[in-house]
Write an enzyme that holds these catalytic residues in place. Sequence first.
Site, PDB file in Angstrom:
ATOM      1  N   HIS A 135     -11.022   3.490  -4.072  1.00  0.00           N
ATOM      2  CA  HIS A 135     -11.694   2.364  -3.447  1.00  0.00           C
ATOM      3  C   HIS A 135     -13.069   2.279  -4.116  1.00  0.00           C
ATOM      4  O   HIS A 135     -13.964   3.069  -3.787  1.00  0.00           O
ATOM      5  CB  HIS A 135     -11.865   2.563  -1.943  1.00  0.00           C
ATOM      6  CG  HIS A 135     -10.592   2.857  -1.210  1.00  0.00           C
ATOM      7  ND1 HIS A 135     -10.009   4.114  -1.200  1.00  0.00           N
ATOM      8  CD2 HIS A 135      -9.774   2.057  -0.465  1.00  0.00           C
ATOM      9  CE1 HIS A 135      -8.901   4.079  -0.458  1.00  0.00           C
ATOM     10  NE2 HIS A 135      -8.750   2.845   0.003  1.00  0.00           N
TER      11      HIS A 135
ATOM     12  N   ASP B 131       0.866  -1.183   0.000  1.00  0.00           N
ATOM     13  CA  ASP B 131       0.000   0.000   0.000  1.00  0.00           C
ATOM     14  C   ASP B 131       0.902   1.233   0.000  1.00  0.00           C
ATOM     15  O   ASP B 131       1.085   1.873   1.031  1.00  0.00           O
ATOM     16  CB  ASP B 131      -0.874  -0.037   1.260  1.00  0.00           C
ATOM     17  CG  ASP B 131      -2.153   0.752   1.102  1.00  0.00           C
ATOM     18  OD1 ASP B 131      -2.485   1.128  -0.028  1.00  0.00           O
ATOM     19  OD2 ASP B 131      -2.827   0.985   2.122  1.00  0.00           O
TER      20      ASP B 131
ATOM     21  N   ASP C 272     -10.305  -4.496  -0.276  1.00  0.00           N
ATOM     22  CA  ASP C 272      -9.623  -3.800   0.809  1.00  0.00           C
ATOM     23  C   ASP C 272      -9.482  -4.805   1.955  1.00  0.00           C
ATOM     24  O   ASP C 272     -10.017  -5.926   1.885  1.00  0.00           O
ATOM     25  CB  ASP C 272     -10.442  -2.576   1.224  1.00  0.00           C
ATOM     26  CG  ASP C 272      -9.591  -1.487   1.870  1.00  0.00           C
ATOM     27  OD1 ASP C 272      -8.432  -1.765   2.232  1.00  0.00           O
ATOM     28  OD2 ASP C 272     -10.082  -0.355   2.008  1.00  0.00           O
TER      29      ASP C 272
ATOM     30  N   HIS D 232     -12.525   1.415   8.404  1.00  0.00           N
ATOM     31  CA  HIS D 232     -11.803   0.588   9.367  1.00  0.00           C
ATOM     32  C   HIS D 232     -12.670   0.318  10.604  1.00  0.00           C
ATOM     33  O   HIS D 232     -12.464  -0.681  11.298  1.00  0.00           O
ATOM     34  CB  HIS D 232     -10.515   1.285   9.812  1.00  0.00           C
ATOM     35  CG  HIS D 232      -9.463   1.352   8.755  1.00  0.00           C
ATOM     36  ND1 HIS D 232      -9.351   2.416   7.906  1.00  0.00           N
ATOM     37  CD2 HIS D 232      -8.479   0.488   8.411  1.00  0.00           C
ATOM     38  CE1 HIS D 232      -8.333   2.218   7.080  1.00  0.00           C
ATOM     39  NE2 HIS D 232      -7.796   1.063   7.365  1.00  0.00           N
TER      40      HIS D 232
END
Length: 508
Positions: A172, A71, A256, A184
Amino acid sequence: MKRGPELLRLAETVVFPGFEGRTPPDWLRRRLGEGLTGVVLFSRNIATPAQVADLTAALREENPQLLVGIDEESGEVTRLEAVDGSTRPGNFALGVADDPALTEEIAADLGRDLAVAGVNLNFAPSADVNSNPDNPVIGLRSFGADPDLVARHTAAWIRGMQSAGVAACAKHFPGHGDTSVDSHHGVPLVTATAEELRDVALRPFRAAVAQGVRTIMTGHLLVGALDPAMPATLSRPILHGLLRDELGFDGVVVTDGIEMAAVSRSYGIGGASVLAVAAGADAICVGGEHADEETAIAVRDAIVDAVIEGRLDEERLADAARRVCELALWTTSAARRTSANPAEDARTPSGPPIGLAAARRALRVTRRSAAAVLPLASPPHVVELAPEMNLAIEKDTPWGVGEPLGKLLAGTTVTRLEAATATGGAIEAALVAATGRPLVVVVRDAHRHAWQTDALRHLLAARADAVVVEMGLPGRSDLGAVHIATHGAARVCGQAAAELLAGEPVVT
């Protein structure tokens, strides 16, 4: 149906685990020999580029066709340079400069460094249109709020990265920019209509597909206009109907981090992985938070069991594994082409490093006082207001202006305050330390943090002559006698601002 070796191999191919340590653990070596095709590196695996090169070489001793993902967006989200801070600005600064050729050159420069380190899959760029300035997780990671600008820089980044033989990844999907929740921790809700999505959020992804991006990463987003029940990562209407059928993407769809709360809280890590593959994902990223063999095996076995029980079509799993293997073959072929054309790898022979040149071009200065003068006449006291960052950004990665400014103006002093320490007494102490000398106040997304706004108001009430340096998304440019917007918090952005304050370049 039984757990035959072929079914296990297919499931093994689509799982991309992380791991602990800077050398390959025994379990990972063994799994690579058994068919594991992809791994993901995090900052915990990285000390220096040379060490990463040794690590990836050791991994490829077990599987020469291995995909090594990272990443590495540059700017605020860096893994390769997490210890010292990024030498390249992030996307927002590049969007402010708005020179696609520069963006392409930055990405190619980064791609060459990744290729030398043995990394052949980069989970970048962020193709999100940051249309919500209060977004807690995208912000500076986006090229901006204009979908056309984001689209042209997304395409430029992809061209540069893939010219180095490293697969790029637009993320994303279908767009994390207009959200107010960090995936998250929870499920972000996208309230745009289908028409609004096609006009704004999807435009950069169309550009990415047209540019030939090799991978696209899903967002853990609930997009009500497209699928009111399932987050995008787990949604067949979004991954198959929209991404495959409508946008025509034929590469690898990668999730992800599957252990993120937005999908794992309701379905578990294994359950979310099964749903993602069934929806159209080809690779499951896991290991950001659970970097052990047991988790990787649990994901693999959940996929195998779903096929045996009829909850996942084996043909869909085989298609996912095929796409992953084809990507691995592309990276091998691209690496050979790149090494066969050394002229394409030539670095600029003179002038500043490309990252510093880009950071300088992103600076914007507003002077509110005719008496405000740059460079500073004497060493200042620097007050840095440091917010808590989201999990995508390494909390210990260096940023700010004080350290590089101290290299230029000996005697520069620094006070760094966080939300818990930015008390009235601490601010008064900082003002005392700045008595008789210039005051520089450094903020980061001040408009999103009430405590930063309050501290800044207190400091400026006492020192109207202060210089304000905003290293996040700029909200107001009328704060301080001089306001400097860096449009990024990477180390190189702080270096560029320090040069402006001191009137001379930082020697590196």
